[in-house]
Motif scaffolding. Structure first.
Motif, short mmCIF file in Angstrom:
data_model
loop_
_atom_site.label_atom_id
_atom_site.label_comp_id
_atom_site.label_asym_id
_atom_site.label_seq_id
_atom_site.Cartn_x
_atom_site.Cartn_y
_atom_site.Cartn_z
N ASP A 72 0.83 -1.21 0.00
CA ASP A 72 0.00 0.00 0.00
C ASP A 72 0.86 1.25 0.00
N SER A 73 1.98 1.23 0.74
CA SER A 73 2.85 2.41 0.79
C SER A 73 3.48 2.68 -0.56
N VAL A 74 3.77 1.62 -1.32
CA VAL A 74 4.34 1.79 -2.65
C VAL A 74 3.31 2.39 -3.60
N VAL A 75 2.08 1.87 -3.55
CA VAL A 75 1.01 2.41 -4.39
C VAL A 75 0.74 3.87 -4.05
N ASP A 76 0.66 4.18 -2.75
CA ASP A 76 0.42 5.56 -2.33
C ASP A 76 1.52 6.49 -2.85
N ALA A 77 2.76 6.03 -2.76
CA ALA A 77 3.89 6.87 -3.20
C ALA A 77 3.82 7.15 -4.69
N LEU A 78 3.40 6.17 -5.48
CA LEU A 78 3.28 6.37 -6.93
C LEU A 78 2.19 7.39 -7.25
N VAL A 79 1.06 7.28 -6.55
CA VAL A 79 -0.02 8.24 -6.77
C VAL A 79 0.42 9.64 -6.38
N ASP A 80 1.04 9.75 -5.20
CA ASP A 80 1.47 11.06 -4.71
C ASP A 80 2.52 11.68 -5.62
N ALA A 81 3.45 10.85 -6.13
CA ALA A 81 4.50 11.37 -7.00
C ALA A 81 3.91 11.93 -8.29
N HIS A 82 2.89 11.26 -8.82
CA HIS A 82 2.27 11.75 -10.05
C HIS A 82 1.59 13.09 -9.80
#
Length: 230
Positions: A152-162
């Protein structure tokens, strides 16, 4: 043609055989080295072996967005060698990701080698300054990669980075950029992970139905859907 059961046994054997290899590589390079073996048959908990400690992951941990990218490419994925990234804690890491294939050519995992080159980079900067040369900061900074045991932390980071690249919140994005976000996440393999669509919906503050609608529209190549889900 090999049966499904025999291929599963073959994949298990390849992963088991790589365990001592990972230990040997990590021991050779010492405390700055980490070797991670991934089994993509369980994407949410792909880490099946870790030798050394650079990214802080453990067995049962999640793949990074690099692994998701490999997963998205499927059997077309190739090795990614000698690339630089940076952890959330600021460590500069030089890595190589080598895909694992069975005898039919199917990609089912990866062997990843991570070297913490932070100290080396600092020494190079110091030597460059003493010699009167520009330091490595003059070039492009390596991208920050989220390494974690929680998918979940990896998915969140990808969304936030975009969203950060767009300098916008979800509410501030127009329809085209919203579709671009979902297309980008899809291309990175995010939605190959179980429950990722729900995780993205929660992160963006939208309904699961809206997230599925955006993903469906983003995947469409020859139609322009009417309307805009909220």
């Amino acid at each position: 043609m090999a049966s499904d059961q025999s291929l599963e046994r073959e994949r298990d054997a390849i992963i088991a055989a790589l365990g001592p290899v990972a230990d040997g590589i990590a021991a050779t390079f010492g405390p700055v080295c980490e070797v991670v073996i991934h089994d993509y048959r369980s994407p949410e908990k792909s880490v099946v072996a870790v030798a050394g400690a650079v990214t802080g992951r453990a067995v049962g941990g999640a793949m990074s967005e690099i692994g998701m990218r490999v997963l998205a490419r499927g059997d077309e994925a190739g090795d990614e060698l000698n690339y630089l990234t940076r952890t959330g804690g600021g460590q500069l890491v030089k890595s190589s990701t080598m895909v694992l294939r069975d005898s039919t050519g199917v990609v089912f995992g990866a062997l990843c080698v991570n070297l913490d080159v932070t100290a080396v980079n600092q020494a190079r900067t110091l030597l460059g300054a003493l010699a009167g040369h520009a330091g490595p900061g003059a070039g492009t900074e390596p991208p920050v990669t989220t390494f974690g045991n929680d998918i979940d932390s990896v998915v969140d980071a990808l969304v936030d980075a975009h969203l950060l690249r767009q300098s916008q919140t979800w509410a501030g994005l127009d329809r085209a950029r919203r579709l671009e976000l979902f297309r980008s996440l899809d291309e990175r393999g995010v939605f190959a992970v179980r429950r990722a669509i729900e995780q993205v919906a929660v992160r963006l503050g939208i309904s699961r139905a809206s997230a599925y609608s955006y993903l469906s529209q983003a995947r469409a190549t020859d139609q322009t859907p009417e309307g805009d889900p909220t």
